[in-house]
Structures are given as C-alpha cells and as structure tokens.
Motif scaffolding. Structure first.
Motif, PDB file in Angstrom:
ATOM      1  N   ASN A  70       0.818  -1.215   0.000  1.00  0.00           N
ATOM      2  CA  ASN A  70       0.000   0.000   0.000  1.00  0.00           C
ATOM      3  C   ASN A  70       0.849   1.261   0.000  1.00  0.00           C
ATOM      4  O   ASN A  70       0.419   2.317   0.483  1.00  0.00           O
ATOM      5  CB  ASN A  70      -0.941  -0.008   1.206  1.00  0.00           C
ATOM      6  CG  ASN A  70      -0.187   0.013   2.542  1.00  0.00           C
ATOM      7  OD1 ASN A  70       1.034  -0.131   2.580  1.00  0.00           O
ATOM      8  ND2 ASN A  70      -0.928   0.186   3.627  1.00  0.00           N
ATOM      9  N   ILE A  94      -0.569  -6.122  -0.174  1.00  0.00           N
ATOM     10  CA  ILE A  94      -1.870  -6.194  -0.834  1.00  0.00           C
ATOM     11  C   ILE A  94      -1.816  -7.269  -1.911  1.00  0.00           C
ATOM     12  O   ILE A  94      -0.741  -7.713  -2.326  1.00  0.00           O
ATOM     13  CB  ILE A  94      -2.286  -4.841  -1.451  1.00  0.00           C
ATOM     14  CG1 ILE A  94      -1.291  -4.418  -2.545  1.00  0.00           C
ATOM     15  CG2 ILE A  94      -2.415  -3.771  -0.380  1.00  0.00           C
ATOM     16  CD1 ILE A  94      -1.718  -3.194  -3.332  1.00  0.00           C
ATOM     17  N   THR A 133      -8.354  -9.855  -1.759  1.00  0.00           N
ATOM     18  CA  THR A 133      -8.286  -8.451  -1.339  1.00  0.00           C
ATOM     19  C   THR A 133      -8.867  -8.244   0.059  1.00  0.00           C
ATOM     20  O   THR A 133      -8.616  -7.207   0.685  1.00  0.00           O
ATOM     21  CB  THR A 133      -9.016  -7.541  -2.340  1.00  0.00           C
ATOM     22  OG1 THR A 133     -10.406  -7.898  -2.380  1.00  0.00           O
ATOM     23  CG2 THR A 133      -8.415  -7.695  -3.736  1.00  0.00           C
ATOM     24  N   ASN A 139      -6.028  -7.486   2.287  1.00  0.00           N
ATOM     25  CA  ASN A 139      -5.155  -6.337   2.036  1.00  0.00           C
ATOM     26  C   ASN A 139      -4.917  -5.565   3.326  1.00  0.00           C
ATOM     27  O   ASN A 139      -5.847  -5.276   4.082  1.00  0.00           O
ATOM     28  CB  ASN A 139      -5.781  -5.400   1.005  1.00  0.00           C
ATOM     29  CG  ASN A 139      -5.654  -5.922  -0.412  1.00  0.00           C
ATOM     30  OD1 ASN A 139      -5.033  -6.947  -0.662  1.00  0.00           O
ATOM     31  ND2 ASN A 139      -6.256  -5.206  -1.355  1.00  0.00           N
TER      32      ASN A 139
END
Length: 393
Positions: free
Chosen positions: A117, A157, A168, A171
């Motif tokens: 991220n 992620i 996801t 994430n």
C-alpha cells in the motif's frame, strides 16, 4: 491461542537455546569418550535433525509458490503459514530483494507499487521513480530506496486482484517479512509442527542489484551461515534466473542450488549484461545441462519448456527436457501451476471468467505424467490432492 503457556517468546527461545547447549555438551563428552564411533554417531544425529536432504521430500514435490498465493497476498506470513497448513512440502519464502540499509526482504520484485500500500503513504510519494530493471523501463517504488524501518510501515496487498478478488479481503493485514524473520519462522514452525519445514528462496535480479552496490550472493550466504543453514542437507534450496549468480553462491555455501529458466528464445539477464550470446535454448541442450550440473543440482523451468504450447494456448508437444535433465543428474521443479482459467492450458479452462477455476486437476495430471520431480503452485491443497490421484491412480 498460545499453546506454550505463559512463557514469552524470549523465554521460550532462551530455554530452547539452553537445552541445545546442554545437549551439545553431553554429546561432546560422549563423543570424546567413544572416539571415532561416537563421532560417526554424532554426525548421523546431526543429519537426522536436519533431515536427509532432497531425497526425503515426497515426489512430485509440492512447492508453495510465494506461500500459497492463491488464497492470501503473496510473500506474507499469512501466505507462508497457510501453505504449511495445507501441506506444502516446501514454501517459497521468499523472493529476496535488498533494502537501502542492506537487509533482505521478501517481495516478488523490487518494485512494490503492486504488492504493498505504498501508494497510500503520502510521505513516500516523492520516492516514485522510473528505473531500468533488467532492460525494462519500470515505474514505481523500489525497495532499495527504502530503509527497513520505512518498509515496515507498509502492508501487503493482493498483486492480481482481477483474478483473486477474494484475496483483497486480506489487504493491509500483513507487513513485509525480512529473510532473517523467515529463517527464525522456519525453525519455529519446524518445532511447532514436528516436521522439518523447507524453504526455497530466490535471489532476484542479482546483476541489477550488483550495479547498485548490493551483492545478493554475499547477503544470502551470510544469513544462511549465521543460522547454520548453509550445508548440503540444510532444508533450504536456493534459486535464481541468473546462472552466473548460482555459480557465485556455489562457492560460498553448500546448499542445493537451482537454475531458473524462462521461455524458449529468452536470455538470462546476466548473459545479456556480459555479452554471452546463449539463450535458454542453448542451456537446455545436453551440453548446456551438463554445464549447469557442474555447479547446480536442479532446474526450475517454465512449464512451457516441459510441454510446448500452440498459439491458442493449448498444449502441443512434450519436450525431452525431463529426460535430458535427469540424465545430467538434475531435478526439475517447473513453475507455476495456478487454478484460475487464464493460467491453465486452453483445454483445461472452464468458461472465460478470469477469476474462475478451470480443470486444474487435469492439468496437474498431465504435467506429473512427464516425470517432473515437483512443481511450484499457488494452490498447495490442489497440488497435494492431484499428487495423491496421480500416485494412487
């Protein structure tokens, strides 16, 4: 739940260390008393603790690719632990790249825009840059421009969310592991599970990093020696797409080594950089395989070098690579089996959805039938069931 009771991790580690030292002292006294026979038994005991090496692994060996990246963001302890939970024989932990301050961390590539991220961190916006990575212009954020402390503020992620939308969900849950942490994790999981855990680190882009002042072979060999995992029977296989890098590390450690091979017609980047005109096609000839066997124990070819494909993505012809490599004394662990349609040969796809599973079992069976010694897979559980079908069928 902490099954270790109220002891903290340092206490548990110290307790283990004290017991190990005491055991070594007792063993040493016994060896001194027993002479050569005691020395031989001590060596056998050490080998038993480490495992007997590659020959002890089931075949075909199931290698958890970047952990079990079909179900969790790759190169995280969430992915590594799940790979073990599902039964993977070896965990590819990890693809190794350096930080600015010389630590090895586990990322698929040095560019981390697609696997962390970092883009959400305004304090790192100015680090975004464009570099030539193995001759390819690549824009993003690169591990060698971050200290370890800075990288530890990031979270992993999912790399291919279109194919793995369910991943996801995770994430932001896990940080970037260091290789030092992986080596400690390996020991902890071996004790916890009562079974030797194997890892399969890859040196990423050694030529690229060498030009930036990082000697990947020295960094990796130093870490392995520190943890006593630089022996031939150590549960660590080392891989690289650059044959000269494998040659370099063969002089520093005694681990089993594997040369990775891309598709037909391609050239390893170390060959490109040095002006060596050979391609992968030259390396898979009997002469090329004999040369590789002089410094390595295995090959990690793309699956297309085992069975070629037609233009439409369907399987075509089985090559002689398996037989030729075995004749040279090399094992083969090709890459990568995945369950989703786009990654399967055409005849094993079901529908056209990019996140839907095809007939992965059928594809595993076809590749196992070639005589490969193992395979990298993003779905360790599928691979294990396929192996059981193949072995028992």
């Amino acid at each position: 739940m902490d099954t270790q009771g109220t002891q903290g991790p340092n206490e548990r580690a110290n307790g283990t260390g004290r017991r190990a030292l005491l055991g070594a002292a007792v063993l040493g006294a016994g060896v001194a008393a027993l002479g050569p026979a005691g020395t031989a038994r001590a060596a056998e005991a050490a080998t038993a603790r480490h495992g007997g090496g590659l020959k002890d692994l089931p075949k075909p060996t199931i290698v958890g690719h970047r952990g079990t990246s079909g179900y969790r963001p790759e190169h995280t302890f969430g992915s590594y632990n799940l790979a073990l939970d599902l039964g993977a024989d070896i965990v590819e932990a990890g693809d190794l790249v350096p930080t600015k301050d010389g630590h090895l961390v586990c990322r698929h590539e040095p560019e981390i825009g697609g696997t962390t991220n970092v883009a959400d961190h305004p304090e790192f916006a100015s680090r975004k840059t464009t570099k030539l990575l193995d001759g390819v212009s690549t824009t993003g954020w690169f591990t060698e421009d971050f200290t370890l402390a800075e990288l530890k503020t990031l979270r992993a992620i999912e790399r291919i969310p279109a194919n793995r939308p369910h991943n996801t969900l995770y994430n932001g849950r896990w940080e970037i592991p260091t290789f030092e942490e992986v080596l400690k994790w390996q020991d902890e999981q071996t004790r916890k599970r009562g079974k030797q855990v194997w890892i399969y680190p890859e040196m990423k882009h050694p030529t690229y990093f060498r030009k930036r002042g990082f000697e990947m072979e020295k960094l990796l060999s130093s870490a392995l020696r520190k943890h006593g995992k630089d022996k031939r029977n150590s549960p660590v296989l080392i891989q690289s797409f650059e044959p000269t890098s494998i040659q370099k590390i063969s002089k520093l450690v005694r681990n089993n080594l594997v040369v990775l091979l891309s598709g037909t017609g391609t050239r390893p980047f170390d060959f490109v950089d040095s002006g060596d005109p050979r391609t992968v096609d030259d390396l898979v000839t009997p002469k090329g395989l004999a040369e590789i066997a002089s410094y390595a124990q295995g090959l990690g070819p793309t699956l297309d070098l085992i069975i070629t494909k037609n233009a439409d993505g369907s399987l075509n012809k089985e090559t002689t690579l398996v037989a030729d490599a075995h004749k040279a004394g090399l094992i083969l662990h090709p890459y990568t089996m995945r369950n989703e349609n786009p990654f399967l040969p055409l005849e094993y796809r079901k529908g056209t959805a990019v996140d839907a599973y095809g007939d992965a079992f059928g594809a595993f069976k076809r590749y196992f039938a070639t005589g490969i010694d193992g395979v990298f897979t993003d779905n360790a559980d599928t691979g294990l069931l396929a192996r059981a079908d193949f072995v028992n069928g």
